[in-house]
Design a protein around this motif. Structure first.
Motif, short mmCIF file in Angstrom:
data_model
loop_
_atom_site.label_atom_id
_atom_site.label_comp_id
_atom_site.label_asym_id
_atom_site.label_seq_id
_atom_site.Cartn_x
_atom_site.Cartn_y
_atom_site.Cartn_z
N ILE A 310 0.82 -1.21 0.00
CA ILE A 310 0.00 0.00 0.00
C ILE A 310 0.85 1.26 0.00
O ILE A 310 0.32 2.38 0.02
CB ILE A 310 -0.98 0.01 1.19
CG1 ILE A 310 -0.23 -0.05 2.53
CG2 ILE A 310 -1.97 -1.14 1.08
CD1 ILE A 310 -1.15 0.13 3.73
N THR A 311 2.18 1.10 -0.01
CA THR A 311 3.10 2.23 -0.13
C THR A 311 4.18 1.82 -1.14
O THR A 311 4.03 0.82 -1.83
CB THR A 311 3.76 2.56 1.22
OG1 THR A 311 4.57 1.46 1.64
CG2 THR A 311 2.72 2.86 2.29
N ALA A 350 -5.01 4.88 2.95
CA ALA A 350 -5.27 3.61 2.24
C ALA A 350 -6.37 2.78 2.91
O ALA A 350 -6.73 1.72 2.42
CB ALA A 350 -3.98 2.80 2.17
#
Length: 370
Positions: A310-311, A350
């Motif tokens: 998610i990063t 997120a």
């Protein structure tokens, strides 16, 4: 109306599901919802047992089914029959069928069975048995849950997932507490006497699943090329003695530190320069969300679902005879702290912030159809 929920999981120790439920419950309104816990006798006293008792939760501990089948079933039956629960929520995947069965038998309105595994390396015969158990659990459940899309498909099937029958409960974290702090970094490195070291770390149960022999083989190659590294291992488990002996036998004693079970993981992560997770299988590991919120670089097994990405911090690597590749990545890494603070907000955006997600989950529990 107070909604009473019985949560079933293997143990209330340092594992991801235990911490997840502890964090979810801490952020709920206890005038509206109450959790009790059904766990098994893996540990005499798991680290979250006392904190949850302090929050008013009752902890039921039963023998494992392989040790005492009659004690397991009679104990579970009594707990659910007498507990007056509105919800039973099993985090045992296909093995949650017994809680689902007794939940239906004793008219618990909401029965949730939850998959936390996106992949598991088992034989075809075991896979067929698991599929049969999962179908029984589904039959008695009112709701299917998973920690992510892959875990939902793996346990409950593509059809159920495609039809929207699988609810995703995110492995959310307290993004504020995991935000990087350079002051805490200095403090923790001084406490551990590792100032000036390149710190590689893992937070994970000492078990076969986490693949410690592979990690040690890769790290051994790192120590042959760099003399400024330390490997921190946070956690405990049933294979602890075996794993510690392996590290000693490989002459890694001076550069591998076993820190045991810790309540300060959010602070310890600040001391890490690289997080490693060479697992053979996982669901959606909560600790990877925590590590990303802290902004630490991560090397992760390609057996872990890419939903975790998610990063821009995770690099996925294979784990089949690839120790040299893992060692190369660890050796060539550099210390990066100047941008780590911003990642907690990226994780929040997120959809992994516990303060937001716990309210959604509370609403789901409280929406009981009689």
């Amino acid at each position: 109306m107070m909604v009473r929920v019985l949560q079933e999981l293997s143990a209330l120790d340092g594992g991801g599901v235990a911490k997840l439920l502890y964090d979810y419950y801490r952020n709920m309104d206890h005038t509206k919802i109450h959790f009790d816990f059904l766990i098994y006798d893996y540990y005499e006293n798991g680290m979250y047992e006392e904190p949850l008792k302090d929050l008013g939760c009752t902890i039921y501990k039963l023998p494992r089914i392989k040790k005492d089948k009659i004690g397991y079933l009679t104990g579970m039956k009594k707990i659910i029959k007498d507990g007056n629960y509105d919800v039973v929520h099993s985090h045992m995947g296909s093995r949650g069928l017994f809680v689902m069965y007794y939940g239906k038998k004793y008219k618990v309105p909401k029965r949730i069975v939850h998959s936390h595994i996106a992949y598991e390396p088992v034989s075809n015969a075991k896979r067929k048995v698991n599929a049969m158990l999962a179908s029984i659990a589904k039959h008695y459940a009112t709701d299917l849950f998973a920690c992510g899309k892959d875990a939902g498909i793996y346990m409950w099937g593509k059809k159920a997932s495609a039809e929207g029958k699988v609810h995703i409960m995110t492995n959310a974290v307290d993004t504020d507490s995991f935000q990087f702090s350079n002051a805490l970094r200095i403090q923790k490195q001084e406490e551990l006497q590792i100032t000036g070291k390149f710190v590689i770390g893992i937070v994970g149960r000492l078990s076969e699943q986490k693949n410690y022999p592979f990690l040690f083989s890769a790290y051994k190659k790192v120590t042959e090329q760099r003399d400024d590294t330390v490997l921190l291992i946070v956690g405990r488990g049933l294979e602890e003695d075996k794993i510690k002996k392996l590290a000693a036998d490989m002459n890694l004693g001076n550069s591998v530190r076993f820190l045991g079970i810790r309540s300060d993981v959010s602070e310890l992560l600040n001391a890490f320069d690289m997080f490693v997770l060479p697992s053979k299988y996982e669901g959606l590991p909560v600790v990877l969300i925590e590590a990303q919120a802290n902004g630490v670089q991560e090397l992760v097994s390609d057996r872990v679902t890419t939903e975790m990405d998610i990063t821009d911090l995770i690099k996925f690597l294979p784990i089949g005879n690839t120790e040299d590749q893992w060692a190369k990545e660890m050796c060539s890494a550099s210390i990066k702290t100047h941008e780590r603070e911003r990642y907690s907000n990226l994780v929040r955006q997120a959809g992994y912030d516990i303060k937001i997600e716990s309210k959604k989950m509370q609403n789901f529990y409280c929406n009981i159809e009689e």
